[in-house]
Design a protein around this motif. Structure first.
Motif, short mmCIF file in Angstrom:
data_model
loop_
_atom_site.label_atom_id
_atom_site.label_comp_id
_atom_site.label_asym_id
_atom_site.label_seq_id
_atom_site.Cartn_x
_atom_site.Cartn_y
_atom_site.Cartn_z
N SER A 19 0.80 -1.23 0.00
CA SER A 19 0.00 0.00 0.00
C SER A 19 0.83 1.28 0.00
O SER A 19 0.36 2.31 -0.44
CB SER A 19 -0.95 0.01 1.20
N ASN A 20 2.05 1.25 0.49
CA ASN A 20 2.80 2.49 0.67
C ASN A 20 3.23 3.13 -0.64
O ASN A 20 2.96 4.28 -0.88
CB ASN A 20 4.02 2.25 1.57
N LYS A 21 3.92 2.40 -1.49
CA LYS A 21 4.48 3.03 -2.69
C LYS A 21 4.20 2.22 -3.95
O LYS A 21 4.86 2.40 -4.96
CB LYS A 21 5.97 3.22 -2.53
N CYS A 57 0.17 -4.21 -5.29
CA CYS A 57 1.49 -4.29 -5.92
C CYS A 57 1.35 -4.28 -7.43
O CYS A 57 0.37 -4.77 -7.99
CB CYS A 57 2.19 -5.59 -5.52
N LYS A 58 2.36 -3.75 -8.10
CA LYS A 58 2.48 -3.92 -9.55
C LYS A 58 3.07 -5.31 -9.76
O LYS A 58 4.04 -5.67 -9.10
CB LYS A 58 3.41 -2.87 -10.14
N VAL A 59 2.51 -6.08 -10.67
CA VAL A 59 2.95 -7.46 -10.86
C VAL A 59 3.79 -7.56 -12.12
O VAL A 59 3.37 -7.14 -13.20
CB VAL A 59 1.74 -8.42 -10.95
N MET A 60 5.00 -8.14 -11.98
CA MET A 60 5.90 -8.30 -13.11
C MET A 60 5.54 -9.51 -13.95
O MET A 60 5.73 -9.53 -15.14
CB MET A 60 7.33 -8.44 -12.57
N ASP A 66 10.66 -5.05 -5.90
CA ASP A 66 10.71 -4.94 -4.44
C ASP A 66 10.52 -6.27 -3.73
O ASP A 66 11.09 -6.49 -2.66
CB ASP A 66 9.62 -3.97 -3.97
N TYR A 67 9.70 -7.15 -4.30
CA TYR A 67 9.38 -8.43 -3.66
C TYR A 67 9.41 -9.55 -4.69
O TYR A 67 9.03 -9.34 -5.85
CB TYR A 67 7.99 -8.41 -3.02
#
Length: 127
Positions: free
Chosen positions: A8-10, A47-50, A86-87
């Motif tokens: 949620s943050n960025k 999240c944006k998903v790659m 990021d993850y």
């Protein structure tokens, strides 16, 4: 499985690994189900998903997918860092036991911090 607080943050970028279902029992149907699961999961977090299913694959996406399809290694980590992911979420059910053992042996190259582990996934934050 991801909490909204993580994403949620960025609006961080999340890589779902592997790109395609490739456990020993894999087939086209399981691969499509896997990609749809990634897509549906993305509606539950910010999240944006790659990875996952998209109707169009740009050339660099296919090159990245091809590299990741060879198994997780140092070159993949460099791609993750270059793309500022990021993850990384390892979907244990979608890869073979042998590949999972190899990933665990590498201890994720000390480039990640474990955020969550269940019977089905390991979620790692990229350091």
């Amino acid at each position: 499985i991801l909490s909204n607080s993580i994403c949620s943050n960025k609006m961080p970028i999340l890589l779902e690994y592997p790109f395609t279902y490739r456990n020993l029992d894999g087939d086209l149907i399981k691969d499509l189900q896997y990609k749809n699961t990634i897509l549906l999961n993305s509606t539950q977090h910010k999240c944006k998903v790659m990875s996952g299913y998209i109707g169009f694959n740009p050339e660099n996406y296919l090159e990245i997918q091809k590299e990741f399809d060879n198994g997780f290694d140092n070159q993949d980590i460099q791609i993750i860092k270059d793309l500022k992911i990021d993850y990384v979420k390892f979907n244990k059910f979608a890869i073979s036991e042998e590949e999972l053992k190899n990933i665990k042996k590498m201890r994720y190259f000390n480039q990640f911090k474990e955020v969550l582990q269940t019977n089905e996934v390991v979620l790692l934050e990229v350091l």
